[in-house]
Design an enzyme around this catalytic site. Sequence first.
Site, PDB file in Angstrom:
ATOM      1  CD  GLU A 258      37.517   1.694  31.741  1.00 50.59           C
ATOM      2  OE1 GLU A 258      37.448   3.127  32.023  1.00 50.59           O
ATOM      3  OE2 GLU A 258      36.649   0.710  32.641  1.00 50.59           O
ATOM      4  CB  CYS A 291      42.910   8.431  30.949  1.00 55.07           C
ATOM      5  SG  CYS A 291      43.017   7.445  32.116  1.00 55.07           S
TER       6      CYS A 291
HETATM    7  P1  NAD Z   1      43.489   4.845  20.072  1.00 58.67           P
HETATM    8  O1  NAD Z   1      42.017   5.647  20.635  1.00 58.67           O
HETATM    9  O2  NAD Z   1      43.948   5.870  19.500  1.00 58.67           O
HETATM   10  O3  NAD Z   1      44.137   4.251  19.721  1.00 58.67           O
HETATM   11  C1  NAD Z   1      43.613   2.996  21.328  1.00 58.67           C
HETATM   12  C2  NAD Z   1      43.785   1.148  20.823  1.00 58.67           C
HETATM   13  O4  NAD Z   1      43.079   1.233  19.472  1.00 58.67           O
HETATM   14  C3  NAD Z   1      44.939   1.207  20.131  1.00 58.67           C
HETATM   15  O5  NAD Z   1      46.064  -0.150  20.216  1.00 58.67           O
HETATM   16  C4  NAD Z   1      45.336   1.341  18.713  1.00 58.67           C
HETATM   17  O6  NAD Z   1      46.056   0.627  17.473  1.00 58.67           O
HETATM   18  C5  NAD Z   1      43.619   1.147  18.657  1.00 58.67           C
HETATM   19  N1  NAD Z   1      42.512   1.422  17.417  1.00 58.67           N
HETATM   20  C6  NAD Z   1      42.949   2.468  16.292  1.00 58.67           C
HETATM   21  N2  NAD Z   1      41.843   2.096  15.345  1.00 58.67           N
HETATM   22  C7  NAD Z   1      41.073   1.133  15.463  1.00 58.67           C
HETATM   23  C8  NAD Z   1      39.793   0.214  14.530  1.00 58.67           C
HETATM   24  N3  NAD Z   1      38.942   1.511  13.880  1.00 58.67           N
HETATM   25  N4  NAD Z   1      39.341  -0.729  15.282  1.00 58.67           N
HETATM   26  C9  NAD Z   1      40.423  -1.494  16.366  1.00 58.67           C
HETATM   27  N5  NAD Z   1      41.171  -0.552  17.287  1.00 58.67           N
HETATM   28  C10 NAD Z   1      41.804   0.208  16.367  1.00 58.67           C
HETATM   29  O7  NAD Z   1      44.000   5.684  21.720  1.00 58.67           O
HETATM   30  P2  NAD Z   1      45.339   6.543  21.698  1.00 58.67           P
HETATM   31  O8  NAD Z   1      46.054   7.380  21.451  1.00 58.67           O
HETATM   32  O9  NAD Z   1      46.578   5.061  21.975  1.00 58.67           O
HETATM   33  O10 NAD Z   1      45.299   6.415  23.788  1.00 58.67           O
HETATM   34  C11 NAD Z   1      45.156   7.746  24.323  1.00 58.67           C
HETATM   35  C12 NAD Z   1      43.932   7.581  24.612  1.00 58.67           C
HETATM   36  O11 NAD Z   1      43.321   6.534  25.769  1.00 58.67           O
HETATM   37  C13 NAD Z   1      43.594   8.572  25.673  1.00 58.67           C
HETATM   38  O12 NAD Z   1      41.867   8.761  25.063  1.00 58.67           O
HETATM   39  C14 NAD Z   1      43.031   8.325  26.928  1.00 58.67           C
HETATM   40  O13 NAD Z   1      42.416   9.458  27.474  1.00 58.67           O
HETATM   41  C15 NAD Z   1      43.100   7.547  26.745  1.00 58.67           C
HETATM   42  N6  NAD Z   1      42.842   6.457  27.867  1.00 58.67           N
HETATM   43  C16 NAD Z   1      41.762   6.142  28.544  1.00 58.67           C
HETATM   44  C17 NAD Z   1      42.431   5.706  29.895  1.00 58.67           C
HETATM   45  C18 NAD Z   1      41.258   4.712  30.498  1.00 58.67           C
HETATM   46  O14 NAD Z   1      41.183   4.419  31.435  1.00 58.67           O
HETATM   47  N7  NAD Z   1      39.937   5.394  30.532  1.00 58.67           N
HETATM   48  C19 NAD Z   1      43.766   5.010  29.933  1.00 58.67           C
HETATM   49  C20 NAD Z   1      44.656   5.442  29.425  1.00 58.67           C
HETATM   50  C21 NAD Z   1      44.129   5.891  27.800  1.00 58.67           C
END
Ligand code: NAD
Length: 496
Positions: A258, A291
């Site tokens: 997502e 999001c």
């Molecule tokens: P992000 O991708 O930076 O991080 C998300 C998660 O991934 C965190 O827990 C982070 O620690 C982890 N992560 C980072 N690098 C990783 C790796 N190499 N391997 C495994 N895990 C790793 O996203 P964010 O900045 O925390 O969140 C914002 C983003 O999330 C925005 O793009 C937003 O639109 C999206 N979002 C989408 C939805 C949806 O339902 N579509 C809902 C909420 C947020």
Amino acid sequence: MGERPRVEVAGVAVSVDHYVGGERISSPTTFEDRSPLDWSTVLANVSAGDAATANAALAAAADAFAGWAALGPSGRAPYLRRLADLVDERVSQIAAVECVDMAMRHESLRNRVIGRGARNFRAYAELAEQHEERTWSSNGTANRVQRLPAGPAVVITPWNAPFMLATWKLAPALAAGNPVVLKPAEWSPLSASLLADLADEADLPPGVFNVVQGIGEEVGPPLTSDPRVRRLSFTGSPETARHIGAAAAANIVPFTAELGGKGALVVFADADLEAAARTAAGQYDDSGQVCLAGTRLLVESTVADEFLTRFHAHVDTQVMGDSHDDATTITPMIHPDHVARVEGFVERALAAGDEVLRGGIRHVPDGWSGRPEDALWLEPTLIAPASNDSEVVQHEVFGPVLTFQSFVDEEEAVALANSTDYGLSATLFTGSADRAERVGGALRAGTTWVNCFLVRDLTAPFGGLGISGLGREGGDHALEFHADLKTLQIRDETTA
Ligand code: NAD
């Protein structure tokens, strides 16, 4: 290492450690967690997981798998319902911690967002119990489609709405029979720790639910690349999804993602302009860190001026302030690095010839006693792009920044709305039932709202098109994702 002392956050004693196999375990190193409401103070030094933590959590989940799977949906449902009851009982504590940790509005946390967590657990307990195996006869055999629990699932969540999003992903995994290792985001890690307390109190068997804290780039790879993992469920950015997707591909593991959005909010001249303008101004809520937000305002040219007048009037009533204050609509952003990222979009838009119609500057509340750079508000910002190719139109900002463009007819409206690589949500305002069907159907998005916004039914499929996601959550879709479907065919004479 033994358990670290709990820290008091908003009057609640919160564990800063991992939760693995029903025990709190700590790591030798920690990371700092600060509050967007008061950046000068460290809320907690949280255990930073590493490969050893990931290994311990996955071993616990793998050990718990057979017993949890054997319970079947009706054996697992009471645990989910207990969890739901505990979430309901603790709404005020969870809301208090989440408000300080992530700065979402306290009013929405206590009245809606945290309670959604309880509804997620109840809904999935019921959906899994109600599922009936498909059976039919053909070719002289009795056919049955069985949903088998798949094995340990790793669930990775972002920093916005962390408690609700964790339960949204945890509930179907548990209901389907898969033990879970949850890795919450390092910018808002505390409510996941409260969720572990609730799982403990609900007597979930050890290892069925585990929480590993840590920095994504450090603990993410050992969690996602381990062959014991049978499902990877991720919510976050497309950039991170590519890494996790590569790990899923290496082990041939189903992966659901997502991801970000760049929703269009399309307003036709025949719409209720007041409702449309009010909804558009509401996209700044929680500083636009949503999001599903409709961040690209597309308005029919004949009503563009009238729409903008109404829009500005609504935005003028928005209140930037502390998330505890019920009057606040625009909260501080999550982290100084994120503010800098959002400001970068505005600076580059100006440099590229886009016009800033309002906002674009930092807001420091009256009476602010801290350093100005620690005030994490940006004024609600509206940009008229020089071109539809402008970066601020084409890329997710995830802050209080909207763009404004006008269109002359349906064809142009749909073309502009569908012109980004994203496809999570779209919103349409029109007074015409025919147009609602025609344009609503043509907008390229996993969810399209017509004359409403953010109305959600937990049983509806949820997910994104394009780089907004892969797979669908919600209702039976999430249960199917967490199951291995098996066709069992028994020749008729065997049972006759
Ligand atoms: P992000 O991708 O930076 O991080 C998300 C998660 O991934 C965190 O827990 C982070 O620690 C982890 N992560 C980072 N690098 C990783 C790796 N190499 N391997 C495994 N895990 C790793 O996203 P964010 O900045 O925390 O969140 C914002 C983003 O999330 C925005 O793009 C937003 O639109 C999206 N979002 C989408 C939805 C949806 O339902 N579509 C809902 C909420 C947020």
